[in-house]
Design a protein around this motif. Structure first.
Motif, PDB file in Angstrom:
ATOM      1  N   ALA A  45       0.753  -1.349   0.202  1.00 31.82           N
ATOM      2  CA  ALA A  45       0.246  -0.330  -0.068  1.00 31.82           C
ATOM      3  C   ALA A  45       0.682   1.711   0.178  1.00 31.82           C
ATOM      4  N   LYS A  46       1.264   2.439  -1.396  1.00 29.72           N
ATOM      5  CA  LYS A  46       1.192   3.696  -1.055  1.00 29.72           C
ATOM      6  C   LYS A  46       1.189   4.948   0.251  1.00 29.72           C
ATOM      7  N   LYS A 173      -4.937  -4.244   2.492  1.00 33.20           N
ATOM      8  CA  LYS A 173      -6.206  -4.270   1.755  1.00 33.20           C
ATOM      9  C   LYS A 173      -6.550  -3.777   2.403  1.00 33.20           C
ATOM     10  N   SER A 176      -6.444  -0.518   3.626  1.00 33.21           N
ATOM     11  CA  SER A 176      -6.578   0.604   3.442  1.00 33.21           C
ATOM     12  C   SER A 176      -8.130   0.897   3.177  1.00 33.21           C
ATOM     13  N   GLU A 328      -6.776   5.325  -1.169  1.00 32.63           N
ATOM     14  CA  GLU A 328      -7.196   4.837  -0.865  1.00 32.63           C
ATOM     15  C   GLU A 328      -8.196   3.056  -1.673  1.00 32.63           C
ATOM     16  N   ASN A 331      -5.300   1.380  -3.428  1.00 34.80           N
ATOM     17  CA  ASN A 331      -4.509   0.789  -2.874  1.00 34.80           C
ATOM     18  C   ASN A 331      -4.858  -0.526  -2.468  1.00 34.80           C
ATOM     19  N   ARG A 334      -5.609  -3.035  -5.588  1.00 36.08           N
ATOM     20  CA  ARG A 334      -3.749  -3.485  -5.765  1.00 36.08           C
ATOM     21  C   ARG A 334      -3.347  -4.501  -5.305  1.00 36.08           C
TER      22      ARG A 334
END
Length: 493
Positions: A45-46, A173, A176, A328, A331, A334
């Motif tokens: 997660a960024k 996950k 986020s 978010e 994220n 992803r």
């Protein structure tokens, strides 16, 4: 028949095996949790970072260059609007306005969503007590143990089962999703503040419009009284052969023209009162108010620096929280590409025909660790990720657009205030000149027949128009100040 020593020997062997399984399971899950912690330390997660959406040259306000951080937005609305009647209306609007109450309900819904996202990170636990009444099958009994020759009979089975499951958030996950729900809650809160600032602006502008209509009504009524009195003078001048019957007709028409403007002004007052009542969540009714002359003009206008809009203006905050929410969710989308680890456990007690010593029975259970990796669904996850990216880009562009529009509204309000001041100065001189012109032409009628009565009519018409326009200039001045206050983000403190 199975002998009792043989049964006890098998139970002992089974007990040893269960003990070994439990020890190995504990070691396995301890290693698994350790590995999970290490993987979470390097999640995919960024981290969100506020984008730079202000113009690089900093010229968000047209024609304004300042480094002074003093801003009107920091002034509470109770101090910005000193009129007690206006304060009472604003307070009523904040307490009762229906759009504002809708915004509060949206906040409550967002809070429930956030609590749901937080609970999704925790393990799930369920307990299922069960009582079952059944009849045994002779074929089933012999299949399980050929040495038993029991006859089928009814029996009651009592059981207490427990199930637990936990999705290990390795890739962030769920975290986020929780941050996205928090951003959505903050977005709803910012929306409520935006509704409040707009509500205060609408109430103040409508209130000032009512005061302006009152002034225009007063000026028109005074003009009608003056023209009615002057009509008597015209009739006497007609008797003295100074004026003609045509002059009397023109004087009457001039009077009727002023009277014809009264219904339009009264209608505007009634419609504005009705609209303001709706803002207060009230049936249409009379709005009690002061006068236009009692309103402070507030000459000092502090805009602060453009960067302060990001902290003061609610719709800018709302747009940024919308961007953070989309970020978010990207994220979370992803993280779908990576395997998901789920830990589950179940166990309980069971006994037949009697609850006596239920919890003294042998406890049975199982621990399971499952890893699900996307294979066939990878294409679906890819499209979900692209959708999340597109929505994030849309939120970013919307954020930029809101900031630019905020700068435009500040620039418009500043220039409107400047133009109102310039017009007010020229209008004052115009009204003074026209007042003298009306006085001079009326006096000349008493001394010379060379004066054209049309000059009197024209001067009166111009004077009334200038006086009404002067009220409009004052209204523009007040409303530009209110618009600037709202454009800078004032009204929610």
């Amino acid at each position: 028949m199975v002998k009792l020593p043989e049964i006890r020997r098998q139970e002992k062997i089974l007990s040893v095996r269960v003990s070994l399984i439990q020890k190995n399971s504990l070691r396995f899950f301890a290693a698994l949790l350790l590995a999970t912690g290490l993987l979470q330390g390097c999640g995919i997660a960024k981290k969100y970072k506020q984008p730079d959406v202000l113009p690089r040259e900093g010229a968000l306000y047209r024609g304004v260059t300042t480094t002074d951080t003093t801003t009107l937005a920091a002034i509470p609305w109770q101090s910005f609007f000193p009129d007690p009647q206006l304060q009472q209306l604003i307070r009523r609007g904040i307490d009762s306005n229906l759009n504002l109450r809708i915004a509060v309900v949206r906040i409550e819904a967002a809070q429930a969503t956030l609590r749901q996202a937080r609970l999704a990170i925790l393990p799930t636990l369920s307990i299922n007590p069960e009582v079952r009444r059944a009849r045994g099958s002779l074929a089933q009994i012999r299949a399980n143990n050929p040495n038993i020759t029991l006859q089928p009979s009814d029996y009651t089975l009592y059981s207490l089962l427990g199930n637990a499951s936990w999705e290990v958030d390795i890739w962030g996950k769920l975290r986020s999703a929780r941050r996205a729900a928090l951003a959505a809650l903050q977005q709803s809160a910012a929306y409520r503040l935006a509704v409040q600032t707009q509500l205060i602006s609408d109430i103040a502008n409508s209130y000032y419009a009512l005061l302006a209509y009152d002034d225009q009504l007063r000026i028109t009524q005074v003009t009608i009284d003056n023209r009615r009195n002057f009509l008597e003078t015209v009739r006497k001048l007609k008797e003295a052969a100074v004026l003609t019957g045509a002059d009397i007709a023109q004087s009457e028409a001039n009077l009727y023209a002023a009277e014809a403007t009264l219904p339009q002004i009264k209608q505007s007052i009634r419609e504005t009162e009705n609209a303001l009542s709706i803002l207060l969540a009230l049936p249409p009714d009379t709005i009690y108010r002061t006068t236009l002359a009692q309103q402070g003009m507030g000459d000092s206008l502090f805009t602060g620096v453009p960067a302060q809009l990001l902290a003061y203006r609610p719709d800018v905050l709302q747009a940024e929280y919308g961007l953070r929410n989309a970020f978010e969710l990207t994220n979370a989308a992803r993280a779908n590409f990576y395997p998901q680890l789920t830990l589950s456990a179940n166990g309980g007690y069971a006994t037949a025909n009697s609850l006596t010593g239920f919890f003294n029975q042998t406890f049975y259970g199982a621990l399971v660790a499952g890893v699900a990796a996307p294979i066939l669904n990878r294409g679906l996850y890819r499209q979900q990720y692209r959708l999340a990216q597109a929505q994030q880009e849309e939120a970013y562009l919307q954020f930029r657009n809101v900031v630019l529009n905020a700068g435009r509204e500040v620039s418009d309000a500043l220039y409107s205030r400047q133009m109102a001041d310039e017009k007010a100065l020229a209008r004052t001189r115009q009204i003074e000149s026209l007042t003298r012109a009306v006085d001079y032409t009326k006096k000349l009628l008493n001394y010379t027949a060379a004066t054209n009565y049309n000059d009197v009519l024209l001067a009166e018409q111009n004077l009334l128009s200038a006086q009404l326009s002067g009220v409009s200039d004052t209204l523009q001045h007040l409303q530009a100040r209110v618009d600037l206050y709202r454009a800078l983000g004032g009204g929610w403190r």
